[in-house]
Design a protein around this motif. Structure first.
Motif, mmCIF file in Angstrom:
data_model
loop_
_atom_site.group_PDB
_atom_site.id
_atom_site.type_symbol
_atom_site.label_atom_id
_atom_site.label_comp_id
_atom_site.label_asym_id
_atom_site.label_seq_id
_atom_site.Cartn_x
_atom_site.Cartn_y
_atom_site.Cartn_z
ATOM 1 N N LEU A 197 -30.228 -32.838 -80.716
ATOM 2 C CA LEU A 197 -31.643 -33.201 -80.795
ATOM 3 C C LEU A 197 -32.062 -33.981 -79.561
ATOM 4 O O LEU A 197 -31.349 -34.894 -79.130
ATOM 5 N N PRO A 198 -33.219 -33.682 -79.004
ATOM 6 C CA PRO A 198 -33.714 -34.496 -77.892
ATOM 7 C C PRO A 198 -34.232 -35.849 -78.379
ATOM 8 O O PRO A 198 -34.655 -35.987 -79.529
ATOM 9 N N ALA A 199 -34.190 -36.806 -77.466
ATOM 10 C CA ALA A 199 -34.757 -38.135 -77.720
ATOM 11 C C ALA A 199 -35.312 -38.614 -76.373
ATOM 12 O O ALA A 199 -35.026 -38.007 -75.339
ATOM 13 N N PHE A 200 -36.072 -39.683 -76.365
ATOM 14 C CA PHE A 200 -36.527 -40.248 -75.095
ATOM 15 C C PHE A 200 -35.620 -41.419 -74.728
ATOM 16 O O PHE A 200 -35.287 -42.250 -75.578
ATOM 17 N N GLY A 201 -35.230 -41.463 -73.437
ATOM 18 C CA GLY A 201 -34.324 -42.534 -73.054
ATOM 19 C C GLY A 201 -34.173 -42.665 -71.551
ATOM 20 O O GLY A 201 -34.865 -42.009 -70.763
ATOM 21 N N PHE A 202 -33.220 -43.526 -71.185
ATOM 22 C CA PHE A 202 -32.955 -43.843 -69.777
ATOM 23 C C PHE A 202 -31.639 -43.222 -69.335
ATOM 24 O O PHE A 202 -30.678 -43.179 -70.103
ATOM 25 N N LEU A 203 -31.634 -42.811 -68.070
ATOM 26 C CA LEU A 203 -30.450 -42.152 -67.504
ATOM 27 C C LEU A 203 -30.106 -42.762 -66.161
ATOM 28 O O LEU A 203 -31.004 -43.224 -65.456
ATOM 29 N N GLU A 204 -28.807 -42.709 -65.829
ATOM 30 C CA GLU A 204 -28.395 -43.133 -64.489
ATOM 31 C C GLU A 204 -27.528 -42.034 -63.885
ATOM 32 O O GLU A 204 -26.626 -41.511 -64.563
ATOM 33 N N VAL A 205 -27.806 -41.713 -62.634
ATOM 34 C CA VAL A 205 -27.045 -40.651 -61.962
ATOM 35 C C VAL A 205 -25.633 -41.173 -61.667
ATOM 36 O O VAL A 205 -25.469 -42.204 -61.016
ATOM 37 N N VAL A 206 -24.604 -40.452 -62.168
ATOM 38 C CA VAL A 206 -23.225 -40.888 -61.917
ATOM 39 C C VAL A 206 -22.465 -39.937 -60.986
ATOM 40 O O VAL A 206 -21.408 -40.283 -60.463
ATOM 41 N N GLN A 207 -22.952 -38.710 -60.821
ATOM 42 C CA GLN A 207 -22.416 -37.795 -59.809
ATOM 43 C C GLN A 207 -23.583 -36.975 -59.302
ATOM 44 O O GLN A 207 -24.483 -36.656 -60.084
ATOM 45 N N SER A 208 -23.545 -36.626 -58.023
ATOM 46 C CA SER A 208 -24.653 -35.824 -57.495
ATOM 47 C C SER A 208 -24.165 -34.787 -56.494
ATOM 48 O O SER A 208 -23.397 -35.090 -55.574
ATOM 49 N N ARG A 209 -24.609 -33.547 -56.709
ATOM 50 C CA ARG A 209 -24.440 -32.503 -55.674
ATOM 51 C C ARG A 209 -25.825 -32.002 -55.269
ATOM 52 O O ARG A 209 -26.012 -30.858 -54.880
ATOM 53 N N CYS A 210 -26.814 -32.934 -55.421
ATOM 54 C CA CYS A 210 -28.197 -32.621 -55.051
ATOM 55 C C CYS A 210 -28.598 -33.613 -53.956
ATOM 56 O O CYS A 210 -28.558 -34.835 -54.192
ATOM 57 N N ASP A 211 -28.981 -33.114 -52.785
ATOM 58 C CA ASP A 211 -29.254 -33.992 -51.644
ATOM 59 C C ASP A 211 -30.384 -34.972 -51.933
ATOM 60 O O ASP A 211 -30.412 -36.076 -51.393
ATOM 61 N N ALA A 212 -31.333 -34.589 -52.764
ATOM 62 C CA ALA A 212 -32.539 -35.417 -52.968
ATOM 63 C C ALA A 212 -32.341 -36.521 -54.006
ATOM 64 O O ALA A 212 -33.229 -37.359 -54.187
ATOM 65 N N VAL A 213 -31.208 -36.528 -54.695
ATOM 66 C CA VAL A 213 -30.993 -37.529 -55.753
ATOM 67 C C VAL A 213 -29.617 -38.156 -55.559
ATOM 68 O O VAL A 213 -28.617 -37.447 -55.414
ATOM 69 N N SER A 214 -29.572 -39.496 -55.570
ATOM 70 C CA SER A 214 -28.317 -40.188 -55.256
ATOM 71 C C SER A 214 -27.720 -40.852 -56.486
ATOM 72 O O SER A 214 -28.440 -41.231 -57.419
ATOM 73 N N VAL A 215 -26.405 -41.050 -56.421
ATOM 74 C CA VAL A 215 -25.700 -41.794 -57.465
ATOM 75 C C VAL A 215 -26.322 -43.186 -57.574
ATOM 76 O O VAL A 215 -26.656 -43.809 -56.561
ATOM 77 N N GLY A 216 -26.527 -43.650 -58.777
ATOM 78 C CA GLY A 216 -27.082 -44.988 -59.009
ATOM 79 C C GLY A 216 -28.576 -44.971 -59.304
ATOM 80 O O GLY A 216 -29.116 -45.944 -59.823
ATOM 81 N N GLU A 217 -29.260 -43.867 -59.004
ATOM 82 C CA GLU A 217 -30.702 -43.834 -59.301
ATOM 83 C C GLU A 217 -30.911 -43.734 -60.809
ATOM 84 O O GLU A 217 -30.127 -43.085 -61.507
ATOM 85 N N ARG A 218 -31.999 -44.356 -61.276
ATOM 86 C CA ARG A 218 -32.273 -44.377 -62.727
ATOM 87 C C ARG A 218 -33.562 -43.626 -63.023
ATOM 88 O O ARG A 218 -34.528 -43.718 -62.280
ATOM 89 N N PHE A 219 -33.545 -42.912 -64.138
ATOM 90 C CA PHE A 219 -34.697 -42.115 -64.548
ATOM 91 C C PHE A 219 -34.970 -42.329 -66.037
ATOM 92 O O PHE A 219 -34.119 -42.835 -66.785
#
Ligand SMILES: NC(=O)c1ccc[n+]([C@@H]2O[C@H](COP(=O)([O-])OP(=O)(O)OC[C@H]3O[C@@H](n4cnc5c(N)ncnc54)[C@H](OP(=O)(O)O)[C@@H]3O)[C@@H](O)[C@H]2O)c1
Length: 376
Positions: free
Chosen positions: A88-110
């Motif tokens: 089930l989806p919910a609304f919440g907070f996320l933190e990037v822990v691995q990235s293979r996307c140049d535009a998004v870095s580890v540690g960014e929060r969404f």
């Protein structure tokens, strides 16, 4: 499958081994049944990121997602990989822990739609200063409002814990309020809210209780046990319990239903009939109640679906102006709401299962805002 939430491993480096993902899954055909699934997170492909789900809110809205999972596509956001089980989806907070996307870095929060899980893989596109869109294959056909992730800015939300518990529900009611006000309340002198103790219902009552309502009366209908809570918010001119609903005054009325309780809706329609100028179906918190009969007196209840109205609002106002208006309205609601709701935090699978079971059974205290985490 295992319940070893503590076995979770966090990956802080892009080249670290994959974390394990722990996920709360419900049986689609009987969503009262749930389990904890655990598996290694898949290795990232180019363009993908792995996010840790820090915390998320759980309300009756998420139970309604299960009820409408097939019809409105809620099972498709975060598939479990097994057709009989859903995340089930919910609304919440996320933190990037691995990235293979140049535009998004580890540690960014969404902030945005998350599975009730420890981790999730996304494929960001249209990465901007404020948002990105998850373009993971399965999501292309789903509502963009639910595929958008916001960079978290503490100043924007005011209260980080109340934000996921209230903001998405506020958004629905603010959009509905806007729709009513723009149409001159369809000539109604009374607005009746069924399921008035829900957070979505209280958000609507907050806006209705403002000056824009003029001399119109706002009536809240709720269960006997939640009546005192609804009354003390001060948003309603009258509060009735479900067994008193035949006592609504015979006036031109808008009926807004958050309960989905066919018997209650039927009694209001039987009492007011042609005096009802608009009957809206927003929610279905009484998920096990009978639906309303098809041949109700008065207008047929029409479903109001918020995500479609977000897109409409953005098209009318432009993206920035729409968000600025929404932010201003949110802060006005938050100032009232933070005196009504108490945040209750829970960590781990047992705490999540306890709140989920209480929501399914309908025994959650309406003054609680539950914020949960599976240990990321
Ligand atoms: N259409 C849309 O776009 C949209 C958007 C947002 C929310 N919604 C819907 O609005 C509804 C309210 O969501 P919410 O998150 O605001 O709810 P909530 O705050 O968690 O609602 C709690 C209230 O719902 C009732 N309730 C909850 N579970 C119940 C159960 N199992 N049996 C009987 N009553 C139960 C009780 O109210 P009473 O005692 O007052 O009956 C309870 O106080 C949901 O159905 C949600 O899906 C729809």
């Amino acid at each position: 499958m295992s319940t070893a939430v503590n076995a979770l491993k966090r990956c802080d480096e892009a080249d670290a081994g994959p974390a394990r993902t722990v996920a709360f899954e419900v049986r689609k055909a009987n969503f009262a049944e749930h389990r904890l699934a655990e598996a290694p997170s898949p290795p990232l492909e180019p363009g993908q990121i792995l996010l840790a789900v820090e915390k998320f809110a759980l309300t009756a809205n998420n139970i309604s997602y299960a009820l409408a999972g097939d019809r409105l596509g809620y099972w498709d956001y975060f598939p479990s990989g097994e057709p009989l089980w859903g995340r089930l989806p919910a609304f919440g907070f996320l933190e990037v822990v691995q990235s293979r996307c140049d535009a998004v870095s580890v540690g960014e929060r969404f902030y945005g739609y998350v599975p009730m899980a420890s981790h999730v893989v996304m494929r960001p596109t249209r990465v901007g200063e404020r948002t990105f869109i998850d373009a993971y294959d399965r999501r292309a056909a789903l509502h963009e409002a639910y595929n958008t992730y916001y960079r978290w800015d503490e100043a924007r939300g005011g209260r980080p814990d109340l934000f996921p518990a209230l903001n998405p529900l506020f958004m629905t009611s603010w959009l509905y309020f806007d729709y009513l006000a723009e149409k001159g309340y369809f000539g109604a002198e009374q607005v009746i809210l069924l399921g008035a103790s829900s957070k979505t219902g209280l958000a609507l009552a907050h806006f209705l209780s403002g000056a824009a309502m003029g001399r119109r009366v706002c009536v809240g209908v709720t269960s006997a046990r939640n009546r005192a809570f609804v009354q003390q918010t001060g948003c309603f001119d009258r509060v009735l319990s479900y067994d008193e609903v035949d006592g609504v005054i015979d006036l031109p009325s808008v009926v807004v239903d958050f309960s989905g309780d066919g018997e209650v809706v039927g009694r209001v329609h039987a009492r007011l009939g042609g005096q009802i100028v608009l009957s809206s179906r927003i929610g279905q918190t009484h998920w096990d109640a009978d639906r309303a009969p098809r041949d109700l007196p008065g207008p047929k209840p029409a479903f109001f679906f918020a995500p479609g109205h977000v897109q409409e609002g953005v098209a009318i106002w432009g993206e920035q102006a729409f968000h600025d208006r929404a932010d201003q309205a949110w802060l006005s609601f938050l100032a009232a709401a933070e005196t009504w709701f108490e945040v209750q935090r829970g960590e781990g699978a047992a705490a999540l299962a306890e709140v989920y079971d209480a929501l399914v059974a309908g025994v959650v205290d309406p003054s609680r805002a539950h914020i949960l985490s599976l240990g990321a």
